[in-house]
Design an enzyme around this catalytic site. Structure first.
Site, PDB file in Angstrom:
ATOM      1  N   PHE A  73      -2.276 -16.735  42.328  1.00 21.16           N
ATOM      2  CA  PHE A  73      -2.555 -16.089  43.542  1.00 21.16           C
ATOM      3  C   PHE A  73      -3.993 -16.628  44.392  1.00 21.16           C
ATOM      4  O   PHE A  73      -5.086 -16.325  43.578  1.00 21.16           O
ATOM      5  CB  PHE A  73      -3.066 -14.477  43.369  1.00 21.16           C
ATOM      6  CG  PHE A  73      -2.801 -13.524  44.506  1.00 21.16           C
ATOM      7  CD1 PHE A  73      -2.043 -14.101  45.424  1.00 21.16           C
ATOM      8  CD2 PHE A  73      -3.432 -12.374  44.455  1.00 21.16           C
ATOM      9  CE1 PHE A  73      -1.953 -12.949  46.639  1.00 21.16           C
ATOM     10  CE2 PHE A  73      -3.186 -11.393  45.297  1.00 21.16           C
ATOM     11  CZ  PHE A  73      -2.266 -11.751  46.656  1.00 21.16           C
ATOM     12  N   GLU A  74      -3.947 -17.563  45.044  1.00 23.24           N
ATOM     13  CA  GLU A  74      -4.858 -18.465  45.641  1.00 23.24           C
ATOM     14  C   GLU A  74      -4.807 -18.362  47.287  1.00 23.24           C
ATOM     15  O   GLU A  74      -3.755 -18.015  47.824  1.00 23.24           O
ATOM     16  CB  GLU A  74      -4.651 -19.873  45.138  1.00 23.24           C
ATOM     17  CG  GLU A  74      -4.802 -19.900  43.548  1.00 23.24           C
ATOM     18  CD  GLU A  74      -5.893 -19.660  43.104  1.00 23.24           C
ATOM     19  OE1 GLU A  74      -7.081 -19.681  43.550  1.00 23.24           O
ATOM     20  OE2 GLU A  74      -5.802 -19.595  41.827  1.00 23.24           O
ATOM     21  N   ALA A 111       1.429 -11.821  41.257  1.00 18.57           N
ATOM     22  CA  ALA A 111       2.515 -11.735  40.063  1.00 18.57           C
ATOM     23  C   ALA A 111       2.855 -10.010  39.554  1.00 18.57           C
ATOM     24  O   ALA A 111       3.668  -9.979  38.773  1.00 18.57           O
ATOM     25  CB  ALA A 111       1.628 -12.329  38.946  1.00 18.57           C
ATOM     26  N   LEU A 138      -2.879 -14.162  33.133  1.00 22.00           N
ATOM     27  CA  LEU A 138      -3.510 -13.564  34.512  1.00 22.00           C
ATOM     28  C   LEU A 138      -4.801 -13.086  34.016  1.00 22.00           C
ATOM     29  O   LEU A 138      -4.948 -12.670  32.961  1.00 22.00           O
ATOM     30  CB  LEU A 138      -2.614 -12.440  35.119  1.00 22.00           C
ATOM     31  CG  LEU A 138      -1.148 -12.584  35.431  1.00 22.00           C
ATOM     32  CD1 LEU A 138      -0.757 -11.585  35.866  1.00 22.00           C
ATOM     33  CD2 LEU A 138      -1.394 -13.778  36.806  1.00 22.00           C
ATOM     34  N   ALA A 139      -5.767 -13.416  35.046  1.00 25.20           N
ATOM     35  CA  ALA A 139      -7.287 -12.631  35.063  1.00 25.20           C
ATOM     36  C   ALA A 139      -7.383 -12.202  36.329  1.00 25.20           C
ATOM     37  O   ALA A 139      -7.402 -12.920  37.165  1.00 25.20           O
ATOM     38  CB  ALA A 139      -8.202 -13.592  34.408  1.00 25.20           C
ATOM     39  N   TYR A 234     -17.683  -6.397  25.470  1.00 26.38           N
ATOM     40  CA  TYR A 234     -16.359  -7.163  25.563  1.00 26.38           C
ATOM     41  C   TYR A 234     -15.336  -6.117  24.605  1.00 26.38           C
ATOM     42  O   TYR A 234     -14.500  -5.258  25.095  1.00 26.38           O
ATOM     43  CB  TYR A 234     -16.372  -8.448  25.180  1.00 26.38           C
ATOM     44  CG  TYR A 234     -15.192  -9.159  25.614  1.00 26.38           C
ATOM     45  CD1 TYR A 234     -15.045  -9.729  26.881  1.00 26.38           C
ATOM     46  CD2 TYR A 234     -13.945  -9.237  24.830  1.00 26.38           C
ATOM     47  CE1 TYR A 234     -13.989 -10.224  27.408  1.00 26.38           C
ATOM     48  CE2 TYR A 234     -12.559  -9.676  25.376  1.00 26.38           C
ATOM     49  CZ  TYR A 234     -12.684 -10.377  26.623  1.00 26.38           C
ATOM     50  OH  TYR A 234     -11.610 -10.756  27.259  1.00 26.38           O
ATOM     51  N   LEU A 272     -14.968 -19.331  27.211  1.00 22.49           N
ATOM     52  CA  LEU A 272     -15.388 -20.524  27.785  1.00 22.49           C
ATOM     53  C   LEU A 272     -15.608 -20.308  29.372  1.00 22.49           C
ATOM     54  O   LEU A 272     -15.446 -19.170  29.950  1.00 22.49           O
ATOM     55  CB  LEU A 272     -14.210 -21.423  27.913  1.00 22.49           C
ATOM     56  CG  LEU A 272     -13.781 -22.273  26.913  1.00 22.49           C
ATOM     57  CD1 LEU A 272     -12.385 -22.891  26.864  1.00 22.49           C
ATOM     58  CD2 LEU A 272     -14.860 -23.544  26.928  1.00 22.49           C
ATOM     59  N   THR A 274     -15.063 -19.785  32.931  1.00 17.91           N
ATOM     60  CA  THR A 274     -13.869 -19.661  33.879  1.00 17.91           C
ATOM     61  C   THR A 274     -14.436 -18.511  35.080  1.00 17.91           C
ATOM     62  O   THR A 274     -15.637 -17.950  34.876  1.00 17.91           O
ATOM     63  CB  THR A 274     -12.666 -19.341  33.278  1.00 17.91           C
ATOM     64  OG1 THR A 274     -12.693 -17.849  32.978  1.00 17.91           O
ATOM     65  CG2 THR A 274     -12.190 -20.070  32.321  1.00 17.91           C
TER      66      THR A 274
HETATM   67  P1  NAI Z   1      -8.820 -17.600  35.601  1.00 13.95           P
HETATM   68  O1  NAI Z   1      -9.683 -16.769  36.476  1.00 13.95           O
HETATM   69  O2  NAI Z   1      -9.393 -19.116  35.451  1.00 13.95           O
HETATM   70  O3  NAI Z   1      -7.320 -17.870  35.601  1.00 13.95           O
HETATM   71  C1  NAI Z   1      -6.505 -16.565  36.300  1.00 13.95           C
HETATM   72  C2  NAI Z   1      -5.433 -16.874  36.714  1.00 13.95           C
HETATM   73  O4  NAI Z   1      -4.687 -15.730  37.321  1.00 13.95           O
HETATM   74  C3  NAI Z   1      -5.344 -17.773  38.085  1.00 13.95           C
HETATM   75  O5  NAI Z   1      -4.369 -18.738  37.973  1.00 13.95           O
HETATM   76  C4  NAI Z   1      -5.126 -16.907  39.219  1.00 13.95           C
HETATM   77  O6  NAI Z   1      -4.508 -17.342  40.561  1.00 13.95           O
HETATM   78  C5  NAI Z   1      -4.139 -15.886  38.576  1.00 13.95           C
HETATM   79  N1  NAI Z   1      -4.035 -14.607  39.116  1.00 13.95           N
HETATM   80  C6  NAI Z   1      -4.944 -13.644  39.310  1.00 13.95           C
HETATM   81  N2  NAI Z   1      -4.595 -12.356  39.960  1.00 13.95           N
HETATM   82  C7  NAI Z   1      -3.335 -12.626  40.264  1.00 13.95           C
HETATM   83  C8  NAI Z   1      -2.235 -12.057  40.905  1.00 13.95           C
HETATM   84  N3  NAI Z   1      -2.317 -10.773  41.375  1.00 13.95           N
HETATM   85  N4  NAI Z   1      -1.146 -12.762  40.919  1.00 13.95           N
HETATM   86  C9  NAI Z   1      -0.861 -13.788  40.437  1.00 13.95           C
HETATM   87  N5  NAI Z   1      -1.696 -14.472  39.920  1.00 13.95           N
HETATM   88  C10 NAI Z   1      -2.805 -13.996  39.835  1.00 13.95           C
HETATM   89  O7  NAI Z   1      -9.049 -17.090  33.832  1.00 13.95           O
HETATM   90  P2  NAI Z   1      -8.846 -17.312  32.507  1.00 13.95           P
HETATM   91  O8  NAI Z   1     -10.261 -17.325  31.833  1.00 13.95           O
HETATM   92  O9  NAI Z   1      -8.125 -18.697  32.405  1.00 13.95           O
HETATM   93  O10 NAI Z   1      -8.155 -16.310  31.908  1.00 13.95           O
HETATM   94  C11 NAI Z   1      -6.585 -16.312  31.282  1.00 13.95           C
HETATM   95  C12 NAI Z   1      -6.584 -15.311  30.178  1.00 13.95           C
HETATM   96  O11 NAI Z   1      -7.485 -15.562  29.210  1.00 13.95           O
HETATM   97  C13 NAI Z   1      -7.005 -14.020  30.505  1.00 13.95           C
HETATM   98  O12 NAI Z   1      -6.157 -13.048  29.798  1.00 13.95           O
HETATM   99  C14 NAI Z   1      -8.525 -13.758  29.775  1.00 13.95           C
HETATM  100  O13 NAI Z   1      -8.730 -12.577  29.236  1.00 13.95           O
HETATM  101  C15 NAI Z   1      -7.941 -14.867  28.584  1.00 13.95           C
HETATM  102  N6  NAI Z   1      -9.320 -15.436  28.166  1.00 13.95           N
HETATM  103  C16 NAI Z   1     -10.324 -15.963  28.489  1.00 13.95           C
HETATM  104  C17 NAI Z   1     -11.267 -16.437  27.849  1.00 13.95           C
HETATM  105  C18 NAI Z   1     -12.520 -16.979  28.698  1.00 13.95           C
HETATM  106  O14 NAI Z   1     -13.677 -17.177  28.101  1.00 13.95           O
HETATM  107  N7  NAI Z   1     -12.468 -17.175  30.059  1.00 13.95           N
HETATM  108  C19 NAI Z   1     -11.417 -16.434  26.499  1.00 13.95           C
HETATM  109  C20 NAI Z   1     -10.206 -15.988  25.945  1.00 13.95           C
HETATM  110  C21 NAI Z   1      -9.160 -15.318  26.463  1.00 13.95           C
END
Ligand code: NAI
Ligand code: NA
Length: 396
Positions: A73-74, A111, A138-139, A234, A272, A274
């Site tokens: 979703f961009e 999504a 997804l986040a 958290y 990390l 993000t």
């Molecule tokens: P991010 O913000 O980099 O990526 C999120 C993605 O979800 C993007 O591709 C965005 O376009 C997509 N998105 C968001 N809303 C959407 C929607 N309504 N429809 C379609 N796409 C949508 O986040 P990140 O950090 O990569 O997180 C991904 C997963 O990893 C999450 O479950 C997060 O909790 C988990 N995680 C993150 C950590 C961190 O430190 N960043 C550590 C461990 C797990």
């Protein structure tokens, strides 16, 4: 136009197309340098444009020549206004995939909706027949529920009592005390609806029903645990309740895929920088101390190193997938090592605005944050005119 970072709190309002492309190229080079992984050839990534999802897509495509469909979703660009970074990342990914002779298509939309799920299923049917792996990454702070139409908003709050501890404004380096009032039940429920496992199961249910899951298909979603110092906000907070739900959903999905021999996993990843994590109070301070400690021991990883290791050493290592006592994959193993956590704990007690310059890796944090938006990359001429109107080939 000349594109510069324009910061607004936890976000940057601009993104650099060439910098984002450089970031994607660097990640591709890393995966290629690590050699082939015996991973699936038809992969769907939900949340494919940034962070762990993008790194997963790159690992699948350039680790074993997989065909990939990415859902995200961009915001697309407009004249004089840049797209969001995930847009440029995805445009660059498709271009690099095409150069390598790999199938890659993308879907930009919500999504959580039935429509985007159907659109994805139709694309799989038309182009790939079935998929062998679904990464769910997804986040999002909000989710419009597809059955009720209610817009749920997640909260990042402690449960039970007010939380008070240190936090850092990573732009200025100022360490201050932050107090967050505890969640009410509605906050908890909403967070579970947005970031729990319900939508993940809706995806696998819809895909199974449509016959687009291959026999033995695997699906993986991402979770986080982290240390004591962040646990109130958290893992023991509202987001932790959602992660508990997500982790429990993995078992439900595995059950529902029994007849096709499918399996759902949760991988616990490292903290990390993000877009999602920089919005959580306290986490940036923890990350800056963690980075300093892990870099000093040669254990630091970014999203791409984490996802390459997830594929090569965990999911597709040629044998059993190693799991913890709760059935989860752990690639936060280096972050959670006793020596790392002991060191971070000691630094946490010492951290203030003065000491952080020495004991924390604020520079590394800031650099990673800029990188998220395509800024700060070597080899990119940021003073030159950039074309903000970059399109994604499979979408336009
Ligand atoms: P991010 O913000 O980099 O990526 C999120 C993605 O979800 C993007 O591709 C965005 O376009 C997509 N998105 C968001 N809303 C959407 C929607 N309504 N429809 C379609 N796409 C949508 O986040 P990140 O950090 O990569 O997180 C991904 C997963 O990893 C999450 O479950 C997060 O909790 C988990 N995680 C993150 C950590 C961190 O430190 N960043 C550590 C461990 C797990
Ligand atoms: Na992601």
């Amino acid at each position: 136009m000349i594109i510069e970072p324009r910061m607004r709190g936890f976000i940057c309002l601009t993104a650099h197309p060439e910098g984002c492309a450089q970031s994607v190229k660097n990640q591709i080079e890393y995966v290629k340098s690590k050699g082939k992984i015996n991973a699936p050839k038809r992969v769907l990534v939900v949340g494919a444009s940034t962070g762990f999802g993008l790194a997963s897509r790159i690992t699948a495509a350039f680790g074993n020549d997989a065909a990939t469909i990415g859902v995200f979703f961009e915001k697309e660009p407009a004249p004089g206004k840049t797209a969001t970074p995930g847009w440029y990342n995805s445009a660059a990914f498709e271009q690099e995939a095409k150069k390598a002779g790999l199938y890659a298509k993308s879907i930009n939309g919500d999504a959580f909706s039935k429509e985007v799920k159907q659109q994805t299923i139709d694309m799989i049917k038309a182009d790939l027949g079935q998929v062998d792996l679904i990464i769910y990454s997804l986040a999002s702070p909000v989710r419009m529920h597809p059955e009720t139409g209610v817009l749920h908003r997640s909260a990042l709050k402690p449960i039970g009592q007010t939380f008070t501890d240190k936090t850092v404004d990573f732009h200025t380096g100022n360490v201050t005390q932050v107090s967050i009032e505890p969640a009410v039940q509605e906050d908890i429920d909403n967070t579970v609806v947005v970031m729990g496992g319900e939508d993940w199961k809706m995806w696998t249910d819809a895909m199974k029903k449509a016959g687009v899951l291959a026999d033995g298909a695997t699906t993986v979603a991402y979770s986080y645990i982290g240390p004591e110092v962040t646990s109130a906000v958290y893992r023991k907070g509202t987001i932790g309740q959602a992660k508990n739900h997500l982790e429990a959903t993995a078992f439900e999905i595995t059950d529902s895929l029994k007849d096709i021999g499918g399996k759902a996993y949760v991988s616990v990843n490292k903290a990390l920088v993000t877009q999602a994590s920089s919005a959580i109070p306290v986490i940036p301070l923890y990350i800056s101390l963690l980075y300093k400690t892990m870099k000093a021991k040669g254990l630091h990883e970014g999203c791409i190193e984490q996802m390459q290791r997830l594929f090569a050493d965990r999911l597709y290592n040629g044998g059993e997938v190693p799991l913890d006592a709760e059935g989860r994959i752990r690639i936060d193993d280096w972050e959670m090592r006793d020596d790392i956590q002991e060191a971070v704990k000691t630094l946490w007690a010492q951290a203030d605005t003065e000491t952080l310059k020495e004991i924390g890796d604020l520079a590394g944090y800031k650099n990673d944050f800029l990188n998220l938006f395509g800024f700060g990359f070597q080899g990119v001429d940021y003073l030159a005119d950039a074309n903000e109107m970059v399109q994604i080939e499979s979408i336009s």
